[in-house]
Enzyme design. Structure first.
Site, PDB file in Angstrom:
ATOM      1  N   ASP A 162      46.029   7.685 -13.342  1.00 44.61           N
ATOM      2  CA  ASP A 162      45.683   6.290 -13.075  1.00 44.61           C
ATOM      3  C   ASP A 162      46.183   5.422 -14.228  1.00 44.61           C
ATOM      4  O   ASP A 162      46.313   5.891 -15.360  1.00 44.61           O
ATOM      5  CB  ASP A 162      44.158   6.170 -12.927  1.00 44.61           C
ATOM      6  CG  ASP A 162      43.750   4.883 -12.235  1.00 44.61           C
ATOM      7  OD1 ASP A 162      44.638   4.185 -11.699  1.00 44.61           O
ATOM      8  OD2 ASP A 162      42.546   4.566 -12.219  1.00 44.61           O
ATOM      9  N   THR A 211      48.579  -1.026 -11.263  1.00 46.96           N
ATOM     10  CA  THR A 211      48.470  -2.399 -10.770  1.00 46.96           C
ATOM     11  C   THR A 211      49.590  -3.269 -11.339  1.00 46.96           C
ATOM     12  O   THR A 211      49.714  -4.430 -10.968  1.00 46.96           O
ATOM     13  CB  THR A 211      47.118  -3.008 -11.186  1.00 46.96           C
ATOM     14  OG1 THR A 211      46.975  -2.942 -12.609  1.00 46.96           O
ATOM     15  CG2 THR A 211      45.963  -2.236 -10.551  1.00 46.96           C
ATOM     16  N   ARG A 270      36.849  -1.980  -2.105  1.00 45.04           N
ATOM     17  CA  ARG A 270      35.888  -1.764  -3.187  1.00 45.04           C
ATOM     18  C   ARG A 270      34.909  -2.921  -3.288  1.00 45.04           C
ATOM     19  O   ARG A 270      33.707  -2.721  -3.478  1.00 45.04           O
ATOM     20  CB  ARG A 270      36.620  -1.575  -4.519  1.00 45.04           C
ATOM     21  CG  ARG A 270      35.674  -1.344  -5.701  1.00 45.04           C
ATOM     22  CD  ARG A 270      36.440  -1.097  -6.978  1.00 45.04           C
ATOM     23  NE  ARG A 270      37.144   0.172  -6.905  1.00 45.04           N
ATOM     24  CZ  ARG A 270      38.237   0.459  -7.611  1.00 45.04           C
ATOM     25  NH1 ARG A 270      38.752  -0.451  -8.415  1.00 45.04           N
ATOM     26  NH2 ARG A 270      38.811   1.632  -7.508  1.00 45.04           N
TER      27      ARG A 270
END
Length: 379
Positions: A162, A211, A270
């Protein structure tokens, strides 16, 4: 000083908001400041909130989301709602690898926070019946850390990284041959006696999530065979996601209630799951636990999330452009100074959704608000 609030300190109940976070602040003030007035207590709460503000509609994962995300996370590709193009391509990608009985190519998923990158990594592992090792870019500080992880991977295992854009250059240099040649180049010894040693690795798959695709170096980005961007979800998809989550949580939420929450969830699963939890808490505390559109609207209004999912900061940004700069255009640095936000925060956190819903325009001369935004801000 006693640590048990006295009867006199019950006046602080007037300063307690619905959220347990605010309740904790008020209780702390009552315990440690026994002579404080209700007005001072409210002021202290407001100051602490401003200093520790967390947006309920922030797509970044919070500690409170961890258990909820795991329990609501789909395990199979067929259970994953939305991202139709990605699912179609991923299905072919996985089925081809299964038929050849070989690990899949490296996968890079990018997009805004909360859209399902981590969930898709887990789904890929489940579909391939593979083990998944999870880490993040900031966590891999030393070459030895990465070498230890890679050397323990078995054939077909998945390494999920991540925030892969935050890998250091030294870690990237080790990762290049590992991804391309399935080998680990190590330097043994120091000085004139130093020598290189190549350690062969089992064939594995790296799944990276980011991102900020632009921050990935070109050599690293080119080593991924499957690159896909996750898009924002439609209102219909968001409604289906909330309906699925409410069913898993055994919440009596009908279709209109799910639609009400979906409209304010900023097209991000989310955030939708977080709002569903807040609405559930509100219904249990202020009502009898029943969920309906009226209670959902009441709870979300209490959280200062408007019918389109904008919060006070979003409205402040739009209002600043509208009033201070007469609708724009205004430069990014000027807007950041006027709203007291960092330029990176504006670009990464606030602007993507405002652009997505057509409330903000980026022009060569600066940011401008649209006619739709002006109508929404109108009293």
């Amino acid at each position: 000083m006693s640590t048990i609030p006295s009867p006199r300190q019950k006046i602080y109940a007037d300063c307690i908001y619905f959220s347990p976070f605010f309740q904790g602040l008020a209780l702390r003030a009552a315990i440690h400041e026994p002579l404080i007035t209700p007005v001072q207590c409210a002021y202290m709460i407001e100051s602490d909130v401003q200093a520790n503000e967390e947006r309920v509609i922030d797509g970044e994962q919070k500690s409170e989301d961890e258990h909820l995300d795991v329990s609501l996370r789909p395990q199979r590709l067929d259970d994953f709602i939305g991202q139709t193009d990605l699912k179609r391509n991923l299905h072919i990608f996985l089925e081809a690898a299964k038929k050849r009985e070989e690990p899949i190519e490296h996968v890079l998923l990018h997009g805004n926070p909360g859209l399902g990158k981590t969930t898709l990594a887990s789904i890929i592992a489940n579909e391939l019946a593979s083990q998944i090792k999870i880490t993040s870019g900031p966590a891999l500080e030393r070459v030895g850390d990465l070498a230890a992880i890679l050397s323990n991977l078995q054939r077909g295992d998945i390494l999920f990284i991540d925030e892969i854009h935050r890998l250091s250059k030294s870690i990237e240099e080790v990762l290049y041959p590992a991804m391309e040649d399935y080998a680990l180049d190590l330097v043994v010894g120091k000085g004139p006696s130093a020598r290189t040693m190549r350690l062969n690795l089992e064939r594995f798959t790296v799944i990276g999530a980011t991102t900020r695709l632009s921050l990935l170096s070109a050599p690293l980005r080119d080593r991924f065979g499957f690159v896909h961007r996750l898009q924002f979800y439609s209102d219909e998809e968001m409604t289906d996601i909330i309906a699925r989550s409410s069913h898993i949580l055994s919440l009596p939420a009908d279709q209109p209630t799910c639609e009400t929450i979906a409209k304010r969830a900023r097209r991000t699963p989310r955030i939708a799951n977080r709002l569903l939890k807040r609405v559930r808490d509100y219904a249990e505390v202020r009502h009898d636990g029943t969920l309906n559109p009226l209670i959902a609207n009441e709870a979300l209004d209490h959280l200062a999330v408007d019918p389109l999912g904008l919060d006070a900061t979003d409205r402040h940004i739009l209002t600043t452009i509208q009033t201070t700069f007469l609708g724009g255009p205004v430069g990014l640095s000027t807007l950041a100074a006027a709203t007291r936000e960092e330029t990176s925060t504006l670009v990464d956190i606030y602007e993507p959704f405002l652009l997505q819903i057509g409330f903000l325009k980026r022009t060569p001369r600066g940011r401008m608000i649209t006619e739709a935004a002006e109508k929404h801000l109108a009293p």
